[in-house]
Design an enzyme around this catalytic site. Structure first.
Site, PDB file in Angstrom:
ATOM      1  CG  HIS A 100      -2.262   0.678   0.933  1.00 16.46           C
ATOM      2  ND1 HIS A 100      -2.547   1.957   1.332  1.00 16.46           N
ATOM      3  CD2 HIS A 100      -3.366   0.251   0.274  1.00 16.46           C
ATOM      4  CE1 HIS A 100      -3.771   2.286   0.964  1.00 16.46           C
ATOM      5  NE2 HIS A 100      -4.289   1.269   0.323  1.00 16.46           N
ATOM      6  CG  ASP A 161      -9.283   6.515   8.183  1.00 16.73           C
ATOM      7  OD1 ASP A 161      -9.743   6.415   9.333  1.00 16.73           O
ATOM      8  OD2 ASP A 161      -8.940   7.597   7.682  1.00 16.73           O
ATOM      9  CD  GLU A 272     -10.586   9.904  10.123  1.00 17.47           C
ATOM     10  OE1 GLU A 272     -11.003  10.115   8.965  1.00 17.47           O
ATOM     11  OE2 GLU A 272      -9.861   8.932  10.422  1.00 17.47           O
TER      12      GLU A 272
END
Length: 521
Positions: A100, A161, A272
């Site tokens: 990632h 997340d 958030e």
């Protein structure tokens, strides 16, 4: 298992008694030397394209081999083997988790990529008790950790997340999400690590044992060792989550309310913020998943504001505590200055909320929109300059959302450990800001990278005091500026634990030493 010295002698014979006069060992000799290693797993030398790709999807640096480790010893043996090749070798090693990274950080051009997910096994162990924790492989995905710990009614305290990332990958950066204001990043919730250093040594470390390596590796961008096991603190897991979204029309109220919430003793469990630029009908987009508190008001909501700000919050609860949760949520919401018509909420399971991004991933994959370039930019902004930053970027540089979410939320510095390798601004409160575009259609890579450059240039010219999270620099001067007064410590740690700069070459911080003199084995 053959000892490193015997393996080194084998390399000695393979390369010839007369020494190597070139900077690069021939590819066939490297392959032969790796094949000679006695491993529980195996190397791949063909069809290595997957190891030359990542989530960013526009960097491609093929390795010479991929290690599929069958044990921790395989990783140590391989690193030790490369270390014993000495300073004249240019062979490097990258530990790859779920791939990632954004700009080739998990790649190793002409080197060895270690597929850390091969280490996933039945070795994950949950330890309930007064101070519960889980021991898990560095190649384990966080979603698997969650699934296993929930069997005991427990879960890690701090998250990212997106849960389909490896433990070693996020701990090498920091690991941040909406729980960070309360629990700190994921690296603040680690009790112990097991690491393979750049010398091939397997070292157990913690705040009490080999503490310098422990703190160096956390947020260390893979520069000091490969995280092969982590001991992660747990807490009782709730069964349900009240998930809330509200809109603000002005940035001042939006940030002041966020800062009030993260400083309160009784507050939400996750906080958030998002920036929404030139997106009409945003409330209609929420209706498929969220319920408006007041449907009539929601239908009448209109604004000519170009920029809106969304505050997203959750409150954890168990079904038998729903009434108490309602009272606490209403008390908190009564203190906020959001636009009343924009209050939407829904109740979901804890798993559904934490794994929410994966649901979006599946939809994007079905449309062929997941494996596209992602030229993301992640910044850390001091509280003292966040308003100047917002004016310069959201009102002047960006004309729309640039085909991806824009995150912005504050965290408390007191929850971060300044002994780790992560660089954060001064001041008790700072903001995490993420520009997360997908390069599609008019939003080309060039267009998006140009916007990223404009944002960075503005920050430098306006003295914002910005630091990059998931940093991506191309020169030593930029890295030195990033670490500032901590550069000497960072460099000393590198010299101690990876003196030949073998590990994590894709970060571009240190280069392997090269020489034209013969290598006499």
């Amino acid at each position: 298992m053959k000892q490193p010295v015997l393996q080194y002698l084998k390399l000695f014979l393979l390369l010839g008694l007369g020494g190597v006069t070139a900077m690069h060992v021939p590819k066939q000799d490297v392959s032969a030397s790796l094949r000679a290693l006695s491993l529980d797993g195996h190397f791949s030398f063909h069809d290595l394209s997957a190891a030359a790709q990542d989530f960013g999807n526009f960097s491609c640096f093929p390795p010479v081999a991929v290690l599929h480790p069958g044990s921790v010893a395989d990783i140590a043996t391989t690193v030790r083997h490369v270390f014993l090749m000495g300073e004249h070798s240019t062979l490097t090693i990258a530990a790859r988790g779920h791939g990632h990274s954004l700009y080739g950080q998990s790649q190793a051009a002409g080197g060895i990529v270690i597929r850390m997910e091969s280490l996933q096994s039945d070795s994950m162990k949950v330890h309930p008790g007064v101070s519960p924790y889980v021991d898990a492989s560095g190649g384990e995905l966080w979603i698997n950790v969650l699934n296993e710990t929930l069997k005991y009614g427990l879960a890690p305290k701090s998250w990212t997340d997106y849960l389909h990332l490896t433990i070693g990958g996020t701990l090498s950066n920091a690991g941040v999400s909406g729980q960070t204001f309360r629990h700190g990043p994921q690296i603040s919730n680690v009790k112990e690590l097991e690491i393979v250093t750049g010398r091939g040594d397997v070292v157990t470390c913690s705040p009490q044992q080999n503490s310098n390596l422990f703190h160096a590796a956390l947020g260390g961008l893979g520069q000091f060792g490969i995280i092969i096991r982590a001991r992660i603190a747990l807490e009782p897991a709730p069964r349900m989550v009240r998930w809330i979204r509200v809109l603000y029309l002005d940035f001042a109220s939006f940030t002041e309310d966020q800062e009030m919430l993260i400083s309160a003793q009784k507050t939400f469990d996750y906080i958030e913020g998002f920036v929404i630029i030139n997106k009409t009908g945003i409330l209609n987009n929420w209706r498929s998943s969220f319920n408006p508190q007041d449907p009539v008001q929601a239908n009448q909501f209109k604004t000519d504001k170009k920029v809106l700000f969304c505050l997203e919050m959750t409150k954890n609860f168990n079904p038998e505590e729903a009434d108490i949760m309602e009272q606490e949520v209403n008390a908190l919401l009564s203190q906020l200055r959001y636009t009343p018509a924009s209050l939407f909420h829904t109740d979901v399971t804890y798993m559904e909320f934490l794994d929410r991004v994966h649901s979006s991933e599946l939809k994007l994959r079905a449309k062929g929109l997941w494996e596209v370039p992602h030229p993301w930019l992640n910044l850390i902004i001091p509280r003292s300059t966040i308003h100047k930053f917002a004016t310069g970027v959201f009102e002047k540089i960006l004309k729309d959302n640039n085909n991806g979410p824009i995150l912005i939320y504050p965290v408390n510095k007191s929850r971060w450990d300044n002994r780790t390798s992560v660089v954060i601004p001064d001041g008790e409160v700072f903001y995490l800001v993420g520009f997360l575009p997908s390069a599609l259609g008019p939003y080309s890579i060039e267009h998006t990278l140009n916007l990223n450059r404009q944002i960075i240039e503005f920050c430098n010219e306006a003295s914002i005091g910005v630091k990059q999270y998931l940093p991506n620099y191309t020169t030593e001067a930029e890295w030195k500026a990033h670490y500032g007064a901590r550069w000497d410590t960072f460099q000393q740690r590198k010299n101690t634990y990876d003196p030949l700069a073998i590990l994590a070459p894709g970060q571009g911080i240190f280069q392997r030493a090269s020489a034209s003199l013969p290598l006499f084995l």
